[in-house]
Design an enzyme around this catalytic site. Structure first.
Site, PDB file in Angstrom:
ATOM      1  N   LYS A 168      -2.013  20.166  18.993  1.00 49.37           N
ATOM      2  CA  LYS A 168      -2.490  21.052  20.044  1.00 49.37           C
ATOM      3  C   LYS A 168      -2.502  20.319  21.373  1.00 49.37           C
ATOM      4  O   LYS A 168      -2.612  19.096  21.339  1.00 49.37           O
ATOM      5  CB  LYS A 168      -3.874  21.623  19.721  1.00 49.37           C
ATOM      6  CG  LYS A 168      -4.943  20.586  19.345  1.00 49.37           C
ATOM      7  CD  LYS A 168      -5.186  19.393  20.172  1.00 49.37           C
ATOM      8  CE  LYS A 168      -5.691  19.584  21.579  1.00 49.37           C
ATOM      9  NZ  LYS A 168      -5.844  18.274  22.304  1.00 49.37           N
ATOM     10  N   TYR A 253     -10.565  23.559  22.503  1.00 44.50           N
ATOM     11  CA  TYR A 253     -11.387  23.636  21.282  1.00 44.50           C
ATOM     12  C   TYR A 253     -12.465  24.711  21.418  1.00 44.50           C
ATOM     13  O   TYR A 253     -12.767  25.415  20.454  1.00 44.50           O
ATOM     14  CB  TYR A 253     -12.048  22.283  20.985  1.00 44.50           C
ATOM     15  CG  TYR A 253     -11.080  21.246  20.483  1.00 44.50           C
ATOM     16  CD1 TYR A 253     -10.832  21.093  19.121  1.00 44.50           C
ATOM     17  CD2 TYR A 253     -10.402  20.412  21.359  1.00 44.50           C
ATOM     18  CE1 TYR A 253      -9.931  20.147  18.655  1.00 44.50           C
ATOM     19  CE2 TYR A 253      -9.497  19.461  20.905  1.00 44.50           C
ATOM     20  CZ  TYR A 253      -9.268  19.334  19.559  1.00 44.50           C
ATOM     21  OH  TYR A 253      -8.371  18.406  19.094  1.00 44.50           O
TER      22      TYR A 253
END
Ligand code: NAD
Length: 423
Positions: A168, A253
């Site tokens: 990510k 996140y």
């Protein structure tokens, strides 16, 4: 039987210490009971419970797949994440094994290869990357490079016939992410984005409580992921390589947690960003972003991310019946899950402890499982593209100062594959 040879071995050891005769003379050796209680049952080693039913049962031996049956991974990029977390996690994996490395630094790659048992001929440099096509041991390529390089190496890996697990954020824009999804669809390869928290047991426990509405429906989420970033020369401060500052790196996140906990997609974002004037590190990317996400079911998530604050990684879900707090929610280790609720005339704060499992191993094993059983990953490319779309709306709102509307999406988990099977 595992215990059958134990007695002679113990006797030999005792003999080496020179006391056998004394013990045998007293008849003590004959009284030594069989100690090794492990038995193979249904292909796995099991032990009988050794604690009383009042105690939390031990999770038992891990039962990994035999090495030659596991899915082989090539890891691309030997940076900090690879060396500090991913390679050690193969030691705790059950379905994945490390078979190849890709690096532009030959001496580092050779050293790492010898440390982790990778054959010298399975170490590639970036120019020779496409030769992975000829290595049948490699079934998955794990891309762990600066964000702007994810697209190229994902597409080249898929074109070489390999499935891809990509770090990510999946890219530096939703358009790049979509190109990666399209390339993997065309080549019929699986693409998973490494959203480790969606495989991690504490986050999954919060998910369970939210989805089951254990304490009533979730009404508000508070998510903070901040850290104090150092050296200004690193790629994270260069827009062309990183795509942005704290938002795509750590703020992601918070965004992803709000999305996976609710299963919904935000319909509106409001954001503000800030960078300290005169700090050359923030010439190209932002230091701090505060963003609010409004979800169709009525939940609001308030998220904060920064490169300029002492490390804090907190997720809090507010429901009518309880406040659920997960401290260290987005960290690699050290999590504390506390649930505050009414208990008669008192306010009670329960701390829930769950056996820790290596989230990188869980994530890699999920990818391996998807390859072995031909399933769609729980966090496929589409999950990463949607995060990029929302981040683009966050930047738009931060620069215009206005709320930005996002398309309404019906149903839950529309960007996710089936839930990971319990490990
Ligand atoms: P890093 O800087 O430590 O490592 C990057 C690697 O890429 C190095 O081996 C470097 O040599 C190589 N590289 C190749 N070409 C490069 C170039 N042109 N410029 C810079 N480096 C180049 O970075 P990292 O922290 O390991 O991050 C790698 C990826 O992993 C990023 O996408 C990051 O977002 C992601 N990440 C994820 C987590 C997580 O918890 N899942 C944590 C940290 C990093």
């Amino acid at each position: 039987m595992a215990g059958e040879n134990l007695l002679p071995r113990r006797a030999a050891l005792i003999g080496a210490a020179g006391v056998t005769g004394t013990l045998l003379a007293r008849g003590a050796a004959a009284a030594v009971p069989e100690i090794d209680t492990g038995r193979v049952q249904g292909g796995r080693v099991e032990f009988p419970a050794w604690t009383a039913p009042t105690e939390r049962p031990s999770s038992g031996p891990p039962n990994p797949m035999p090495m030659n049956e596991r899915v082989g991974f090539a890891v691309v990029g030997l940076g900090r994440l690879t060396l500090e977390e991913i390679l050690p996690a193969f030691g705790e994996a059950k379905k994945s094994r490390l078979v190849a490395l890709v690096s532009g630094t030959p001496d580092k790659a050779a050293r790492i290869a010898s440390q982790y048992g990778v054959r010298p001929e399975a170490v590639y440099d970036y120019a020779a990357f496409d030769r992975i096509r000829d290595n049948p041991d490699i079934r998955v390529v794990y891309v762990v490079l600066p964000n702007s390089m994810h697209k190229e190496y994902t597409i080249r890996a898929a074109q070489a016939g390999k499935h891809v697990l990509c770090e990510k954020p999946m890219a530096v824009s939703s358009a790049e992410g979509q190109a990666m999804v399209d390339a993997c669809r065309t080549t019929q390869r699986k693409l998973m984005i490494a959203y480790r928290c969606q495989y991690e047991p504490y986050n999954r426990e919060v998910l369970r409580m939210v989805r089951e509405a254990t304490f009533g429906p979730a009404r508000f989420i508070d998510a903070v992921n901040v850290q104090n970033q150092g050296d200004g020369e690193q790629w994270r401060f260069k827009r062309a390589l990183a795509g942005g500052g704290s938002l795509p790196d750590v703020g992601l996140y918070c965004l992803n947690a709000a999305r996976f906990l609710t299963g919904e997609e935000p319909v509106e974002v409001i954001a503000r960003s800030f960078s300290p004037p005169g700090d050359a590190r923030y010439a190209e990317v932002e230091e701090t972003v505060n963003f609010m996400l409004r979800f169709p079911g009525g939940l609001v998530a308030n998220c904060a991310t920064s490169y300029g604050m002492h490390e804090s990684r907190l997720l809090r879900v507010h429901t009518p019946g309880a406040a659920i707090s997960l401290d260290g929610a987005f960290a690699y280790h050290d999590k504390q899950l506390r649930i505050a609720h009414r208990d008669g005339r008192a306010e009670s704060v329960d701390e829930r402890r769950i056996p820790m499992q290596n989230q990188f191993a869980l994530e890699m094993d999920h990818m391996a499982d998807c390859v072995l059983t031909d399933r769609k990953p729980h966090t496929p490319g589409e999950e990463g593209v949607q995060d990029h779309r929302v981040m683009e709306a966050i930047y738009q709102s931060a620069s215009s100062g206005q709320p930005v509307a996002l398309p309404r999406v019906e149903g839950l988990d529309h960007t996710r594959g089936p839930a990971p099977s319990p490990s």
